[in-house]
Motif scaffolding. Structure first.
Motif, short mmCIF file in Angstrom:
data_model
loop_
_atom_site.label_atom_id
_atom_site.label_comp_id
_atom_site.label_asym_id
_atom_site.label_seq_id
_atom_site.Cartn_x
_atom_site.Cartn_y
_atom_site.Cartn_z
N SER A 183 29.42 38.81 15.94
CA SER A 183 28.72 39.59 16.95
C SER A 183 29.63 40.72 17.42
CB SER A 183 28.31 38.71 18.14
OG SER A 183 27.53 37.62 17.73
N HIS A 184 29.00 41.71 18.08
CA HIS A 184 29.75 42.81 18.67
C HIS A 184 30.32 42.34 20.01
CE1 HIS A 184 30.97 46.91 19.36
NE2 HIS A 184 30.32 46.94 20.51
N VAL A 185 31.63 42.43 20.19
CA VAL A 185 32.30 41.90 21.37
C VAL A 185 32.96 43.04 22.13
CG1 VAL A 185 34.06 40.32 22.25
CG2 VAL A 185 32.69 39.68 20.24
N LEU A 186 32.71 43.09 23.45
CA LEU A 186 33.39 44.04 24.34
C LEU A 186 34.34 43.25 25.24
CD1 LEU A 186 30.41 46.32 25.50
CD2 LEU A 186 32.10 46.79 23.73
N VAL A 187 35.62 43.61 25.23
CA VAL A 187 36.64 42.92 26.03
C VAL A 187 37.00 43.80 27.22
CG1 VAL A 187 38.92 41.89 26.06
CG2 VAL A 187 37.52 41.76 23.99
N TRP A 188 36.87 43.23 28.42
CA TRP A 188 37.29 43.92 29.65
C TRP A 188 38.61 43.27 30.08
CZ3 TRP A 188 33.50 46.97 32.71
CH2 TRP A 188 34.10 47.65 33.77
N PRO A 189 39.75 43.94 29.84
CA PRO A 189 41.04 43.30 30.13
C PRO A 189 41.28 43.18 31.63
CG PRO A 189 41.34 45.58 29.42
CD PRO A 189 39.89 45.29 29.26
N VAL A 190 41.73 42.00 32.07
CA VAL A 190 42.03 41.75 33.48
C VAL A 190 43.22 40.82 33.57
CG1 VAL A 190 39.63 42.03 34.23
CG2 VAL A 190 40.43 39.78 33.54
N LEU A 191 43.81 40.75 34.78
CA LEU A 191 44.78 39.71 35.07
C LEU A 191 44.03 38.42 35.37
CD1 LEU A 191 47.26 41.61 37.44
CD2 LEU A 191 47.62 40.99 35.05
N VAL A 192 44.52 37.31 34.87
CA VAL A 192 43.81 36.04 35.08
C VAL A 192 44.55 35.13 36.04
CG1 VAL A 192 42.61 36.10 32.87
CG2 VAL A 192 44.92 35.13 32.99
N GLN A 193 45.65 35.58 36.62
CA GLN A 193 46.32 34.82 37.65
C GLN A 193 47.25 35.76 38.40
OE1 GLN A 193 48.54 31.98 35.09
NE2 GLN A 193 50.36 32.65 36.18
N GLY A 194 47.59 35.34 39.58
CA GLY A 194 48.52 36.12 40.39
C GLY A 194 47.83 37.08 41.32
N GLN A 195 48.63 37.91 41.97
CA GLN A 195 48.14 38.85 42.95
C GLN A 195 47.22 39.89 42.30
OE1 GLN A 195 48.86 38.58 46.19
NE2 GLN A 195 47.59 40.35 46.75
N GLY A 196 46.04 40.06 42.85
CA GLY A 196 45.10 41.06 42.37
C GLY A 196 44.21 40.61 41.23
N SER A 197 44.40 39.38 40.73
CA SER A 197 43.59 38.92 39.60
C SER A 197 42.12 38.75 40.00
CB SER A 197 44.14 37.61 39.05
OG SER A 197 44.11 36.59 40.05
N ALA A 198 41.88 38.22 41.19
CA ALA A 198 40.49 38.00 41.62
C ALA A 198 39.74 39.32 41.72
CB ALA A 198 40.47 37.27 42.96
N GLU A 199 40.36 40.35 42.27
CA GLU A 199 39.70 41.64 42.40
C GLU A 199 39.40 42.24 41.04
OE1 GLU A 199 42.28 40.65 44.06
OE2 GLU A 199 41.50 40.55 46.11
N GLN A 200 40.32 42.09 40.08
CA GLN A 200 40.07 42.64 38.75
C GLN A 200 38.93 41.90 38.03
OE1 GLN A 200 43.45 43.19 36.23
NE2 GLN A 200 44.74 44.11 37.85
N VAL A 201 38.91 40.59 38.15
CA VAL A 201 37.83 39.82 37.51
C VAL A 201 36.48 40.20 38.13
CG1 VAL A 201 36.88 37.51 37.17
CG2 VAL A 201 39.33 37.91 36.86
N ALA A 202 36.43 40.29 39.47
CA ALA A 202 35.17 40.67 40.12
C ALA A 202 34.74 42.07 39.71
CB ALA A 202 35.34 40.58 41.64
N ALA A 203 35.69 43.00 39.62
CA ALA A 203 35.35 44.36 39.20
C ALA A 203 34.84 44.39 37.77
CB ALA A 203 36.57 45.27 39.35
N ALA A 204 35.42 43.57 36.88
CA ALA A 204 34.96 43.54 35.50
C ALA A 204 33.54 43.00 35.40
CB ALA A 204 35.91 42.68 34.66
N VAL A 205 33.24 41.93 36.14
CA VAL A 205 31.89 41.35 36.11
C VAL A 205 30.87 42.36 36.64
CG1 VAL A 205 30.41 39.53 37.04
CG2 VAL A 205 32.72 38.99 36.24
N ARG A 206 31.20 43.01 37.74
CA ARG A 206 30.28 44.01 38.30
C ARG A 206 30.16 45.21 37.37
NH1 ARG A 206 28.90 42.59 43.36
NH2 ARG A 206 30.32 41.21 44.53
#
Length: 495
Positions: A183-206
């Motif tokens: 399949s065609h896969v799009l990767v949105w790179p984010v930090l997955v732990q540590g300071q600022g990881s939650a904001e990056q994951v939320a921004a990627a989902v949105r």
């Protein structure tokens, strides 16, 4: 009498005076507050306090104010904006924490307080208690309700993955997708732990959710939020409220694959489907292409076998019914036997009837004698001679026929088309003898025939107002009027 103002003991005097031999000058409030501040800060330059947060409040300036308490004491605390922005969790009342910083005083209120440099949750038990408290609050808002869950697409064309681009997770997902259904896969790179990881994951989902269909980058049909295993501290970013709300608000179906099978985060509750591992998430996302091809091939074979099946079943049922049907000769045997019986009865009946007639005739032989027959003829002749034909009967019948003939003659005269010619009317005919009934039809004819009572005249039609005088063609001999038909058949109305 001694004056009260002469008392050497100034302890009860109205005016403060320096005491003899005393070198302690009175201090101002600011001075004593500064001395206390220096003493406290020198003595407690760095401390770590464990207690329960209470009265947590974040000011508009960004500073965090709170109080730390235990069973019998309370101390105020303040955390300046720079340190408060680096917190890895959201402070709330009731959370047991360990605060690191230094003690100081606040002269404005004559209080001592701790200036917090870092704030940590006091142990895994306190962290789990915070997690459960947050889960209950978000569940009460309906973010984990089953009716909010969206069905996963059967074969997604584009899959979005929110994870670290350098970890083993993305390689496991890509490898598993390649094995099962490329399949065609799009990767949105984010930090997955540590300071600022939650904001990056939320921004990627949105970001995936806000992508437009038909844009330069294809919009995913499915999103996978993935991370490898770790401790509860490592996975804490996926328990943050900002991540949970982003997943719950996403318009694209989401699979949460955070940690190992035993790890559970709040993102798992908000996602449409939870996978125990990132590899399992890839298996949930797409079916096995080889199995689909085999299933399609099997269905094709079943279709080929099933197509002639109704014909075969129909043939079998027809053969079964044919075997149950009796032979034609068997069906006709009772009727043939009945026919033979009736033929025999008819033969016997005719013979019996002839015999009866012969007997009757022989019995009436006396009645058929010649003298008897001649007597009957004479009586019939006498009755005929006695009957008279009255003239009135013939006259009445003739009168009725004459009246009927006169009515038919009057009808013929009224319907005769040439009868009006005697009164000055004419018949206009075109070529071929067709009757002309209008001026428009007359203009289309090259030659007109005008029939009068005493004959016919040929004429050429001329348009009105043309100024030319109508020229009549040479008159043809008048046709003799035919006498009325005496045979009773009406003459042709158009000659």
């Amino acid at each position: 009498m001694p004056s009260p103002f002469d008392n050497d003991d100034n302890s009860g005097g109205l005016v403060a005076r320096p005491r003899q031999g005393d070198n302690a000058e009175p201090l101002t409030i600011t001075e004593i507050s500064a001395k206390l501040k220096r003493v406290v800060e020198d003595q407690f330059g760095f401390v770590r306090l464990r207690g329960e947060l209470s009265g947590v409040k974040r000011a508009t300036s960004g500073h965090l104010y709170c109080a730390l308490k235990d069973e019998s004491a309370v101390i105020d605390g303040v955390m300046w904006r720079g340190n408060a922005q680096r917190l890895s969790f959201v402070p709330e009342d009731g959370i047991e924490v360990v605060a690191s910083g230094k003690l100081t005083t606040y002269p404005g209120r004559s209080k001592y307080q701790i200036v917090i440099d870092s704030l940590e949750i006091a142990g895994e038990g306190a962290l789990l208690a915070l997690l459960e408290k947050t889960r209950r609050r978000l569940e009460a808002e309906g973010l984990f309700a089953p009716e909010r869950k969206k069905a996963l697409p059967f074969i997604p064309r584009v899959i979005g993955v929110v994870t670290s681009p350098t970890g083993a997770v993305i390689r496991d997902i890509l490898h598993r997708l390649s094995d099962r259904f490329p399949s065609h896969v799009l990767v949105w790179p984010v930090l997955v732990q540590g300071q600022g990881s939650a904001e990056q994951v939320a921004a990627a989902v949105r970001g995936f959710s806000e992508m437009k269909t038909g844009g330069p980058v294809p919009r995913p049909d499915l999103v996978i939020v993935a991370r490898g295993g770790g401790s509860i501290e490592d996975l804490w970013g996926f328990n943050e409220e900002v991540v949970v709300r982003a997943i719950a608000d996403c318009t694209i179906p989401i699979i949460s694959a955070v940690g190992h099978e035993t790890d559970t985060t709040l993102a798992d509750f908000a996602a449409d489907r939870r996978a125990p591992t990132p590899t399992a998430a890839a298996e949930m996302a797409v079916p096995v292409r080889a199995e689909l091809l085999a299933a399609v091939e099997d269905l094709g074979l079943r279709q080929k076998r099933a197509a002639p099946r109704p014909v075969m079943l129909g043939r079998e049922r027809l053969q079964a019914r044919v075997q149950r049907l009796p032979r034609p000769e068997v069906l006709l045997q009772p009727q043939a036997q009945k026919l033979d019986d009736l033929a025999e009865r008819l033969r016997r009946g005719l013979s019996d009837r002839a015999a009866q007639a012969r007997a009757l005739l022989m019995a009436d032989k006396a009645r058929l004698s010649a003298p008897l027959l001649m007597s009957r003829v004479d009586r019939a002749r006498d009755r005929l001679a006695a009957a008279r034909l009255l003239p009135s009967l013939v006259a009445n019948r003739s009168a009725r026929e004459q009246e009927r003939f006169a009515a038919l003659e009057r009808l013929y005269l009224s319907l005769n088309p040439k009868a009006p010619l005697a009164r000055g009317f004419v018949l206009v005919k075109g070529e071929g003898g067709s009757l002309i009934r209008s001026k428009v039809a007359a203009e289309t004819q090259a030659l007109l025939t005008i029939e009068f009572a005493d004959g016919s005249l040929d004429a050429v039609p001329v348009e009105a107002g043309s100024g030319s005088q109508q020229t009549a063609a040479p008159a043809r001999p008048a046709k003799k009027s035919r006498p009325p038909a005496t045979s009773g058949r009406q003459e042709d109305l158009f000659g």
